[in-house]
Design an enzyme around this catalytic site. Sequence first.
Site, PDB file in Angstrom:
ATOM      1  N   GLU A 114      -7.195 -16.835 -17.488  1.00 11.62           N
ATOM      2  CA  GLU A 114      -6.824 -17.573 -18.706  1.00 11.62           C
ATOM      3  C   GLU A 114      -5.464 -18.217 -18.514  1.00 11.62           C
ATOM      4  O   GLU A 114      -4.762 -17.945 -17.528  1.00 11.62           O
ATOM      5  CB  GLU A 114      -6.834 -16.627 -19.911  1.00 11.62           C
ATOM      6  CG  GLU A 114      -8.256 -16.190 -20.279  1.00 11.62           C
ATOM      7  CD  GLU A 114      -8.313 -15.228 -21.445  1.00 11.62           C
ATOM      8  OE1 GLU A 114      -7.696 -15.507 -22.476  1.00 11.62           O
ATOM      9  OE2 GLU A 114      -8.958 -14.185 -21.304  1.00 11.62           O
ATOM     10  N   HIS A 239      -4.114 -21.249 -31.264  1.00 18.59           N
ATOM     11  CA  HIS A 239      -5.009 -21.327 -30.101  1.00 18.59           C
ATOM     12  C   HIS A 239      -5.403 -22.789 -29.951  1.00 18.59           C
ATOM     13  O   HIS A 239      -5.820 -23.424 -30.921  1.00 18.59           O
ATOM     14  CB  HIS A 239      -6.234 -20.440 -30.328  1.00 18.59           C
ATOM     15  CG  HIS A 239      -6.984 -20.154 -29.063  1.00 18.59           C
ATOM     16  ND1 HIS A 239      -7.628 -21.138 -28.359  1.00 18.59           N
ATOM     17  CD2 HIS A 239      -7.188 -19.005 -28.375  1.00 18.59           C
ATOM     18  CE1 HIS A 239      -8.195 -20.603 -27.288  1.00 18.59           C
ATOM     19  NE2 HIS A 239      -7.939 -19.300 -27.276  1.00 18.59           N
ATOM     20  N   ARG A 285      -0.366 -21.157 -23.910  1.00 18.35           N
ATOM     21  CA  ARG A 285      -0.861 -21.723 -25.169  1.00 18.35           C
ATOM     22  C   ARG A 285       0.133 -22.559 -25.949  1.00 18.35           C
ATOM     23  O   ARG A 285      -0.246 -23.529 -26.588  1.00 18.35           O
ATOM     24  CB  ARG A 285      -1.303 -20.577 -26.079  1.00 18.35           C
ATOM     25  CG  ARG A 285      -2.627 -20.118 -25.675  1.00 18.35           C
ATOM     26  CD  ARG A 285      -3.152 -19.108 -26.612  1.00 18.35           C
ATOM     27  NE  ARG A 285      -4.242 -18.486 -25.885  1.00 18.35           N
ATOM     28  CZ  ARG A 285      -4.775 -17.347 -26.192  1.00 18.35           C
ATOM     29  NH1 ARG A 285      -4.332 -16.681 -27.237  1.00 18.35           N
ATOM     30  NH2 ARG A 285      -5.757 -16.866 -25.489  1.00 18.35           N
ATOM     31  N   HIS A 346      -3.859 -18.397 -34.684  1.00 22.00           N
ATOM     32  CA  HIS A 346      -4.647 -17.407 -33.934  1.00 22.00           C
ATOM     33  C   HIS A 346      -4.011 -16.025 -33.892  1.00 22.00           C
ATOM     34  O   HIS A 346      -4.684 -15.027 -34.073  1.00 22.00           O
ATOM     35  CB  HIS A 346      -4.811 -17.949 -32.517  1.00 22.00           C
ATOM     36  CG  HIS A 346      -5.623 -17.098 -31.601  1.00 22.00           C
ATOM     37  ND1 HIS A 346      -6.953 -16.819 -31.824  1.00 22.00           N
ATOM     38  CD2 HIS A 346      -5.300 -16.462 -30.440  1.00 22.00           C
ATOM     39  CE1 HIS A 346      -7.425 -16.055 -30.841  1.00 22.00           C
ATOM     40  NE2 HIS A 346      -6.439 -15.809 -30.000  1.00 22.00           N
ATOM     41  N   ARG A 381       2.677 -15.156 -26.807  1.00 18.58           N
ATOM     42  CA  ARG A 381       1.874 -14.116 -26.133  1.00 18.58           C
ATOM     43  C   ARG A 381       1.046 -14.707 -24.997  1.00 18.58           C
ATOM     44  O   ARG A 381       0.399 -15.734 -25.150  1.00 18.58           O
ATOM     45  CB  ARG A 381       0.933 -13.463 -27.137  1.00 18.58           C
ATOM     46  CG  ARG A 381      -0.041 -12.485 -26.532  1.00 18.58           C
ATOM     47  CD  ARG A 381      -0.908 -11.874 -27.603  1.00 18.58           C
ATOM     48  NE  ARG A 381      -1.788 -12.845 -28.211  1.00 18.58           N
ATOM     49  CZ  ARG A 381      -3.067 -13.010 -27.877  1.00 18.58           C
ATOM     50  NH1 ARG A 381      -3.605 -12.269 -26.931  1.00 18.58           N
ATOM     51  NH2 ARG A 381      -3.805 -13.901 -28.490  1.00 18.58           N
TER      52      ARG A 381
HETATM   53  P1  FAD Z   1      -7.574  -5.766 -36.103  1.00 13.91           P
HETATM   54  O1  FAD Z   1      -8.556  -5.659 -35.023  1.00 13.91           O
HETATM   55  O2  FAD Z   1      -7.487  -7.052 -36.812  1.00 13.91           O
HETATM   56  O3  FAD Z   1      -7.889  -4.621 -37.154  1.00 13.91           O
HETATM   57  C1  FAD Z   1      -7.225  -4.577 -38.384  1.00 13.91           C
HETATM   58  C2  FAD Z   1      -7.949  -3.638 -39.294  1.00 13.91           C
HETATM   59  O4  FAD Z   1      -7.188  -3.377 -40.454  1.00 13.91           O
HETATM   60  C3  FAD Z   1      -9.286  -4.150 -39.793  1.00 13.91           C
HETATM   61  O5  FAD Z   1     -10.182  -3.083 -39.764  1.00 13.91           O
HETATM   62  C4  FAD Z   1      -8.991  -4.569 -41.219  1.00 13.91           C
HETATM   63  O6  FAD Z   1     -10.103  -4.556 -42.066  1.00 13.91           O
HETATM   64  C5  FAD Z   1      -8.002  -3.500 -41.603  1.00 13.91           C
HETATM   65  N1  FAD Z   1      -7.132  -3.835 -42.723  1.00 13.91           N
HETATM   66  C6  FAD Z   1      -6.326  -4.905 -42.867  1.00 13.91           C
HETATM   67  N2  FAD Z   1      -5.671  -4.827 -44.043  1.00 13.91           N
HETATM   68  C7  FAD Z   1      -6.050  -3.681 -44.632  1.00 13.91           C
HETATM   69  C8  FAD Z   1      -5.731  -3.044 -45.863  1.00 13.91           C
HETATM   70  N3  FAD Z   1      -4.880  -3.575 -46.754  1.00 13.91           N
HETATM   71  N4  FAD Z   1      -6.310  -1.856 -46.152  1.00 13.91           N
HETATM   72  C9  FAD Z   1      -7.201  -1.304 -45.292  1.00 13.91           C
HETATM   73  N5  FAD Z   1      -7.549  -1.876 -44.129  1.00 13.91           N
HETATM   74  C10 FAD Z   1      -6.981  -3.044 -43.800  1.00 13.91           C
HETATM   75  N6  FAD Z   1      -6.739 -10.623 -27.773  1.00 13.91           N
HETATM   76  C11 FAD Z   1      -6.903 -10.302 -26.471  1.00 13.91           C
HETATM   77  O7  FAD Z   1      -6.107  -9.538 -25.918  1.00 13.91           O
HETATM   78  N7  FAD Z   1      -7.968 -10.795 -25.782  1.00 13.91           N
HETATM   79  C12 FAD Z   1      -8.880 -11.640 -26.328  1.00 13.91           C
HETATM   80  O8  FAD Z   1      -9.818 -12.043 -25.684  1.00 13.91           O
HETATM   81  C13 FAD Z   1      -8.709 -12.018 -27.683  1.00 13.91           C
HETATM   82  N8  FAD Z   1      -9.570 -12.874 -28.271  1.00 13.91           N
HETATM   83  C14 FAD Z   1      -9.442 -13.139 -29.610  1.00 13.91           C
HETATM   84  C15 FAD Z   1     -10.372 -13.950 -30.233  1.00 13.91           C
HETATM   85  C16 FAD Z   1     -10.310 -14.161 -31.606  1.00 13.91           C
HETATM   86  C17 FAD Z   1     -11.329 -15.046 -32.278  1.00 13.91           C
HETATM   87  C18 FAD Z   1      -9.274 -13.565 -32.359  1.00 13.91           C
HETATM   88  C19 FAD Z   1      -9.202 -13.764 -33.839  1.00 13.91           C
HETATM   89  C20 FAD Z   1      -8.321 -12.782 -31.736  1.00 13.91           C
HETATM   90  C21 FAD Z   1      -8.391 -12.562 -30.361  1.00 13.91           C
HETATM   91  N9  FAD Z   1      -7.455 -11.766 -29.702  1.00 13.91           N
HETATM   92  C22 FAD Z   1      -7.616 -11.451 -28.381  1.00 13.91           C
HETATM   93  C23 FAD Z   1      -6.421 -11.063 -30.459  1.00 13.91           C
HETATM   94  C24 FAD Z   1      -6.890  -9.626 -30.685  1.00 13.91           C
HETATM   95  O9  FAD Z   1      -8.260  -9.629 -30.992  1.00 13.91           O
HETATM   96  C25 FAD Z   1      -6.130  -8.957 -31.807  1.00 13.91           C
HETATM   97  O10 FAD Z   1      -4.768  -9.143 -31.643  1.00 13.91           O
HETATM   98  C26 FAD Z   1      -6.419  -7.463 -31.817  1.00 13.91           C
HETATM   99  O11 FAD Z   1      -7.795  -7.246 -31.815  1.00 13.91           O
HETATM  100  C27 FAD Z   1      -5.774  -6.831 -33.026  1.00 13.91           C
HETATM  101  O12 FAD Z   1      -6.201  -5.507 -33.113  1.00 13.91           O
HETATM  102  P2  FAD Z   1      -5.650  -4.611 -34.295  1.00 13.91           P
HETATM  103  O13 FAD Z   1      -6.334  -3.306 -34.165  1.00 13.91           O
HETATM  104  O14 FAD Z   1      -4.192  -4.655 -34.303  1.00 13.91           O
HETATM  105  O15 FAD Z   1      -6.121  -5.376 -35.620  1.00 13.91           O
HETATM  106  C1  SIN Z   2      -9.607 -16.342 -25.915  1.00 12.33           C
HETATM  107  O1  SIN Z   2     -10.642 -15.846 -25.514  1.00 12.33           O
HETATM  108  O2  SIN Z   2      -9.287 -17.511 -25.706  1.00 12.33           O
HETATM  109  C2  SIN Z   2      -8.676 -15.498 -26.715  1.00 12.33           C
HETATM  110  C3  SIN Z   2      -7.845 -14.701 -25.811  1.00 12.33           C
HETATM  111  C4  SIN Z   2      -6.628 -14.168 -26.515  1.00 12.33           C
HETATM  112  O3  SIN Z   2      -6.333 -14.546 -27.634  1.00 12.33           O
HETATM  113  O4  SIN Z   2      -5.939 -13.364 -25.889  1.00 12.33           O
END
Ligand code: FAD
Ligand code: SIN
Length: 542
Positions: A114, A239, A285, A346, A381
């Site tokens: 990437e 993104h 990015r 993103h 990032r």
């Molecule tokens: P999340 O996975 O967002 O989980 C948050 C949780 O908190 C959810 O369950 C939500 O419902 C809950 N929540 C929120 N507010 C409340 C509340 N008030 N009360 C109770 N529950 C609540 N990163 C990479 O490293 N590689 C990738 O390939 C990548 N691809 C991505 C593609 C997309 C489309 C997106 C959107 C992001 C991507 N990212 C990627 C970023 C990465 O997915 C996120 O940064 C990471 O998954 C965040 O994990 P988290 O556990 O911190 O939060």
């Molecule tokens: C992507 O697949 O382009 C998302 C990867 C990331 O946000 O780290």
Amino acid sequence: MEIQTDFLVLGSGIAGLAFAIKASRLGTVAIVTKKETIESNTNYAQGGIATVIDQEDSFESHIKDTLEAGGGLCHEDVVRFVVTEGPERVRELIEWGVRFSPSASSEGYDLGREGGHSHRRVLHAEDLTGREIERALVERAGTIDNIQIFENHFAVNLITRSKITGTDERPDRCLGSYVYDIKNQSVRTFRAKFVILATGGSGKVYMITTNPDIATGDGLAMAFRAKANIANMEFIQFHPTCLFHPQAKSFLISEAVRGEGGVLKLKNGSTFMEKYDPRGSLAPRDVVAQAIDRELKKRGDEFVYLDIRHRGRKFLKERFPHIYHRCLEFGIDMARDMIPVAPAAHYQCGGVVVNEYGETTIGHLFACGEVSCTGLHGANRLASNSLLEAVVFAHRIFKRIESIFAVTPADTLYIPPWDPKGTVESDESIMISHNWDEIRMCMSNYVGIVRSDKRLHRAKRRIELISQEIDEYYWNFKITPELLELRNIATVAQLIIACSRLRKESRGLHFNIDYPYRDDANFKKDTIVNRDILSALNQNGL
Ligand code: FAD
Ligand code: SIN
């Protein structure tokens, strides 16, 4: 009724679940999540998780790429331990049942590439990595008796105990959280020895985002209200390649597509990225999103194209089955057509300030995953570093708590139950939907990829006004998830604007046309704010 637990985990994405699985060895865990368990940013991750497992690759190379992407603001010690502890944590995910795509040509895993990475080092599960990780973690958590998941429970506010020194009152311990039980429409008190914020990011603060609806910055806003330190909220990652199609709500075209040779092109079919960076379409990015933004504004276009036709149908169907089929649903055949794309909000690089063990500035309150600001990402990032950060910090938080768990008594301070007295049913839902749209529009128009002092000032005035209206409404009407999210998104907007106004230079994801240069002498530092700092700034008219 008060619910007591050893660990209260707010959020069920990779950060919350990875921590909960570990913490369940020590005591009881309550996971509170506002929708169904899998609904999270994690579930939508496509590209994968970056880590050094290839013999040809090295820790130094991953560290260098991360530091370079971060525009001089990464904390190098944090980068070093996240990168070097990464492989062990990824092996743990595999032990927990995550099935990454195997290599077609040799033993081991297929490694994607990437933007900003100088080696192939991204483990992925086809192009649905997040869904596979979430599946495995939810399944694993479901087998553990010590873990109880509360779905459709919305964390409203943190409960803290304060310490008064002279005239200064500071929260010194987090005791739990008030949580709104959506189905029963009542607020419950959750009391815990340790609280872990894992509520993810805040992409919904912008009109166009790759994030699902849950990403409303709730944890960040709760921590801010509780007086925790927050940092670097000016660094919102856009993104570069979100599918541009009227019916495709926030569908991401993974950066891995560029990693496999996809090239960005203008509407007339010519390439343009080489004008901006020698790495072309695979630059980090911040560079790519700013370049696209500039070209779109110059030409009055709404999208650019991503061209991967040359890789052929067989490869595209095997490597990107999900993206291939989603594009077809919108009438775009990746093997024959160029894909229309535009930048979308993103990832939140800033967040709740934590130390190397995930501890916030409030005792017994930890933050993990996208909600936190660990120092790993700096001003931008590196792709696929966030899933990695979440698992490394989940482990570190666990180790920190493990070392003090046995000698930590539960707090017995009386916690008053939630008091809804004086509030009545909402009579004007239009206030919520109108303000919701206005905040997102204002942030997109004035606090997007390119900013200026004038735009930031306008945004500040408008968001302040809307926030006052929301506050009045909040205290007079019964709470609903929509009202809670609106209130939180307004706080996040205020924090992004405040941090952006404080950084009078351009660096990484923050570009201000009034200061189109990097100013290391004055700004090679994090932007730290909290409630006191913000009200002092407001009082002084800054
Ligand atoms: P999340 O996975 O967002 O989980 C948050 C949780 O908190 C959810 O369950 C939500 O419902 C809950 N929540 C929120 N507010 C409340 C509340 N008030 N009360 C109770 N529950 C609540 N990163 C990479 O490293 N590689 C990738 O390939 C990548 N691809 C991505 C593609 C997309 C489309 C997106 C959107 C992001 C991507 N990212 C990627 C970023 C990465 O997915 C996120 O940064 C990471 O998954 C965040 O994990 P988290 O556990 O911190 O939060
Ligand atoms: C992507 O697949 O382009 C998302 C990867 C990331 O946000 O780290």
